[in-house]
Scaffold this active site. Structure first.
Site, PDB file in Angstrom:
ATOM      1  N   ASP A  99       0.780  -1.231   0.000  1.00 21.40           N
ATOM      2  CA  ASP A  99       0.000   0.000   0.000  1.00 21.40           C
ATOM      3  C   ASP A  99       0.813   1.284   0.000  1.00 21.40           C
ATOM      4  OD1 ASP A  99       1.067  -0.108   2.535  1.00 21.40           O
ATOM      5  OD2 ASP A  99      -0.779  -0.801   3.477  1.00 21.40           O
ATOM      6  N   GLU A 121      -1.150  -9.106  -1.234  1.00 12.87           N
ATOM      7  CA  GLU A 121      -1.711  -8.546   0.005  1.00 12.87           C
ATOM      8  C   GLU A 121      -2.833  -7.562  -0.324  1.00 12.87           C
ATOM      9  OE1 GLU A 121       0.424  -6.039   2.869  1.00 12.87           O
ATOM     10  OE2 GLU A 121       0.208  -7.634   4.319  1.00 12.87           O
ATOM     11  N   GLU A 135      -1.831   5.171   3.085  1.00 14.10           N
ATOM     12  CA  GLU A 135      -1.894   3.771   2.648  1.00 14.10           C
ATOM     13  C   GLU A 135      -3.303   3.306   2.306  1.00 14.10           C
ATOM     14  OE1 GLU A 135      -0.140   4.865   5.217  1.00 14.10           O
ATOM     15  OE2 GLU A 135       1.912   4.079   5.080  1.00 14.10           O
ATOM     16  N   HIS A 212       6.829   3.935  13.567  1.00 15.09           N
ATOM     17  CA  HIS A 212       7.212   4.722  12.381  1.00 15.09           C
ATOM     18  C   HIS A 212       6.040   5.356  11.656  1.00 15.09           C
ATOM     19  CE1 HIS A 212       5.922   2.081   8.980  1.00 15.09           C
ATOM     20  NE2 HIS A 212       5.907   1.173   9.920  1.00 15.09           N
ATOM     21  N   ARG A 214       3.287   7.313   9.790  1.00 17.26           N
ATOM     22  CA  ARG A 214       3.142   8.731   9.475  1.00 17.26           C
ATOM     23  C   ARG A 214       2.061   9.404  10.319  1.00 17.26           C
ATOM     24  NH1 ARG A 214       4.141  11.887   4.409  1.00 17.26           N
ATOM     25  NH2 ARG A 214       5.445  10.178   3.743  1.00 17.26           N
ATOM     26  N   HIS A 245      13.629   3.689  13.722  1.00 16.32           N
ATOM     27  CA  HIS A 245      13.445   3.895  12.282  1.00 16.32           C
ATOM     28  C   HIS A 245      14.366   5.012  11.818  1.00 16.32           C
ATOM     29  CE1 HIS A 245      11.228   4.371   8.470  1.00 16.32           C
ATOM     30  NE2 HIS A 245      10.805   3.148   8.709  1.00 16.32           N
TER      31      HIS A 245
END
Ligand code: UDP
Length: 386
Positions: A99, A121, A135, A212, A214, A245
């Site tokens: 995604d 997926e 995503e 991590h 966003r 990260h």
């Protein structure tokens, strides 16, 4: 003439690499297919580690990534740089996974050239177009231009069918993340850094943390840092391990809160083989990652997910994953309850495998062969024997 039909796989991030690697290997072993791999150069170092474990050498590198670049600039670069590769190779199918924005761009680019898109997926949905961002939108965009949907679970197939996608175009494969995990854990890959070896061999409990996403950037992530600090002070016998990260936005939010804490160990992102070994050793996993949510249940680890929703409800239903959001108080109390209450811990520490049985790559390749050459698929993954 080369009798093989060409399948081009485009991928860029570590989680994409982990999930496509078993499929690329299976394409390479197929007598009827040829694998062409294109990396976008997004997480180059992290990608190399995964490519190495699976013995994959990329054929093309689009080199589209730059720190801090806007999503639209990234998208534009993918269109511009992938198109000549599509024209040169003229693949029979384009395979993408997941995604990211590069997945959405690559699948539209293939669609415009009338190259069938295979989406690995497929069918994950949180139900909120803004979360995870971007995503959830990327998933829906990709589904619209996909010819063959490789859904990991019956739930993800149902999501696609609900959006009027023809069920005949969906194969339920199980998630290739489990194929990759089983392969990698069995390899017992040695730690590159003695510090990791020492943490892995430690006697006390281990809390493994990754963050991590966003939508957690900024205040939410600072709250995660404060919660970890409080947990470190409350449980001096517990080691809190945070492979940080690479993104500086993530580091600036979390790391300042953890300075001077002896039992918090901050490391560079771990190589995939090391990370899976460490996950196997952890008592509790605290994460906002998608992939980790799928892997840790197979290893029997309680997983606390720092998000408001999930597109992976199967392990929540099975009781091994709990959604806890990013509120500082809640993180402290949920982790504490697992550390303090043996029976609460045992209720969550069941090894469940709703995401796959290690045969997802074989099902995926059979479905790709059927798409390009005809023949039969393998029976769908049902999740029932997990
Ligand atoms: N992972 C890793 N090293 C680390 C942290 C995670 O190899 O230091 C692996 C993990 O096993 C999982 C994947 O990276 O397969 C998850 O990646 P990430 O959390 O970056 O992305 P998401 O799954 O949320 O898309």
């Amino acid at each position: 003439m080369n009798p093989h039909r060409r399948v081009m796989t485009v991928y860029g991030t570590r989680p994409e690499a982990i999930k496509v690697a078993p499929v690329i290997r299976a394409i390479e072993s197929s007598e009827r297919l040829e694998s062409i791999t294109v990396v976008t150069g997004q997480h180059r170092e992290m990608l190399d580690q995964v490519n190495e474990i699976f013995g994959i050498t990329p054929d093309f590198d689009l080199d589209v990534f730059a720190h801090g670049q806007a999503l639209n600039v990234l998208m534009a670069k993918v269109f511009e740089r992938l198109d000549p590769v599509l024209s040169e190779v003229d693949p029979d199918a384009l395979l993408v996974q997941g995604d990211t924005s590069t997945v959405a761009a690559a699948s539209i680019a293939a669609f415009y050239r009338q190259i069938p898109v295979v989406h690995l997926e497929a069918g994950l949905r949180s139900g909120d177009i803004h979360s995870p961002f971007p995503e959830e939108a990327n998933r829906k965009i990709t589904s619209q231009v996909t010819t063959l949907h490789l859904a990991p679970t019956p739930t993800s197939k149902a999501n696609l069918v609900r959006e009027s996608i023809d069920p005949a175009t969906v194969a339920v494969t199980g998630n290739t993340v489990i194929d990759a995990l089983l392969h990698t854990v069995a390899e017992q890959i040695p730690f590159s850094d003695p510090v990791l070896e020492e943490i892995h061999g430690g006697q006390g409990r281990l809390l493994l943390v990754t963050t991590h996403r966003r939508e957690n950037w900024g205040g939410a992530m600072e709250g995660v840092g404060r919660a970890l600090r409080r947990l470190a002070d409350r449980y001096p016998d517990v080691t809190i391990l945070l492979p940080a990260h690479r993104n500086p936005i993530v580091r600036e939010a979390v790391l300042p809160q953890l300075e001077g804490c002896d039992n918090v160990r901050v490391t560079e992102p771990m190589a995939y083989g090391e990370f899976t070994r460490m996950m196997n050793q952890a008592s509790v996993v605290l994460t906002d990652s998608g992939g980790v949510q799928e892997e840790a249940p197979s290893l029997g680890k309680p997983v606390l997910v720092m998000r408001e929703n999930t597109e992976r409800p199967e392990a929540v239903d099975a009781g091994t994953v709990r959604l806890i959001g990013t509120d500082e108080e809640r993180i402290v109390s949920e982790v504490s309850s697992l550390f303090d209450d043996e029976s609460a811990y045992m209720r969550m520490a069941n090894a469940v495998n709703p995401y796959g049985d290690g045969k997802a790559a074989a099902r995926s390749v059979a479905a790709i062969e059927q798409l390009i050459l005809g023949g039969r698929r393998l029976p769908d993954f049902t999740g029932a024997d997990g």
